[in-house]
Scaffold this motif. Sequence first.
Motif, PDB file in Angstrom:
ATOM      1  N   LEU A  12       0.811  -1.217   0.000  1.00 53.36           N
ATOM      2  CA  LEU A  12       0.000   0.000   0.000  1.00 53.36           C
ATOM      3  C   LEU A  12       0.844   1.266   0.000  1.00 53.36           C
ATOM      4  O   LEU A  12       0.418   2.302  -0.472  1.00 53.36           O
ATOM      5  N   ARG A  13       2.046   1.194   0.541  1.00 46.83           N
ATOM      6  CA  ARG A  13       2.944   2.354   0.593  1.00 46.83           C
ATOM      7  C   ARG A  13       4.029   2.257  -0.483  1.00 46.83           C
ATOM      8  O   ARG A  13       5.110   2.799  -0.326  1.00 46.83           O
ATOM      9  N   GLN A  14       3.729   1.500  -1.529  1.00 47.23           N
ATOM     10  CA  GLN A  14       4.624   1.308  -2.672  1.00 47.23           C
ATOM     11  C   GLN A  14       5.902   0.552  -2.322  1.00 47.23           C
ATOM     12  O   GLN A  14       6.870   0.596  -3.081  1.00 47.23           O
ATOM     13  N   GLU A  15       5.919  -0.138  -1.168  1.00 49.65           N
ATOM     14  CA  GLU A  15       7.083  -0.947  -0.819  1.00 49.65           C
ATOM     15  C   GLU A  15       6.981  -2.314  -1.496  1.00 49.65           C
ATOM     16  O   GLU A  15       5.889  -2.785  -1.778  1.00 49.65           O
ATOM     17  N   ARG A  43       2.458 -10.631   7.993  1.00 54.83           N
ATOM     18  CA  ARG A  43       3.805 -10.138   7.690  1.00 54.83           C
ATOM     19  C   ARG A  43       3.968  -8.630   7.851  1.00 54.83           C
ATOM     20  O   ARG A  43       5.002  -8.146   8.290  1.00 54.83           O
ATOM     21  N   ILE A  44       2.928  -7.871   7.498  1.00 53.79           N
ATOM     22  CA  ILE A  44       3.038  -6.413   7.467  1.00 53.79           C
ATOM     23  C   ILE A  44       2.438  -5.822   8.741  1.00 53.79           C
ATOM     24  O   ILE A  44       1.247  -5.993   9.003  1.00 53.79           O
ATOM     25  N   PRO A  45       3.253  -5.107   9.527  1.00 53.13           N
ATOM     26  CA  PRO A  45       2.699  -4.454  10.725  1.00 53.13           C
ATOM     27  C   PRO A  45       1.689  -3.374  10.337  1.00 53.13           C
ATOM     28  O   PRO A  45       1.910  -2.606   9.409  1.00 53.13           O
ATOM     29  N   GLY A  46       0.560  -3.341  11.029  1.00 51.84           N
ATOM     30  CA  GLY A  46      -0.462  -2.333  10.752  1.00 51.84           C
ATOM     31  C   GLY A  46      -1.239  -2.571   9.478  1.00 51.84           C
ATOM     32  O   GLY A  46      -1.922  -1.676   8.990  1.00 51.84           O
ATOM     33  N   VAL A  79       2.272  -9.071  -7.642  1.00 50.56           N
ATOM     34  CA  VAL A  79       0.878  -8.688  -7.437  1.00 50.56           C
ATOM     35  C   VAL A  79       0.855  -7.346  -6.718  1.00 50.56           C
ATOM     36  O   VAL A  79       1.808  -6.975  -6.042  1.00 50.56           O
ATOM     37  N   MET A  80      -0.228  -6.611  -6.896  1.00 54.10           N
ATOM     38  CA  MET A  80      -0.369  -5.304  -6.276  1.00 54.10           C
ATOM     39  C   MET A  80      -1.459  -5.371  -5.207  1.00 54.10           C
ATOM     40  O   MET A  80      -2.515  -5.962  -5.420  1.00 54.10           O
TER      41      MET A  80
END
Length: 102
Positions: A12-15, A43-46, A79-80
Amino acid sequence: MGKKYQLIVLGLRQERIVLDVADSDHEFKKMNVQQVKEKLSERIPGCPRTEDFRLIFADKQLNDNQKLSECGIKNKSSVMMVLRLPGGINKSVLFDSKPSER
């Protein structure tokens, strides 16, 4: 040790996130989109809840119950991740039976 099956996820933050999704070809073929979303949430915090985001592959939104293999996703595919935004059309405005007064 066997081969790791991975997806490259644009977050979501382009990472860019390299996500391990399976340890074998058999496991990878059984994996569905909902399971990938759950792994991303872990895997992703928040990270938003799995029902609050969707995954896009090859310009198509993926349905949660689809298997990765049905979507054409292979090892190291990209994937996005995008937010699912609430909204829609207010039909009463479009189909108002009273003509507007000017």
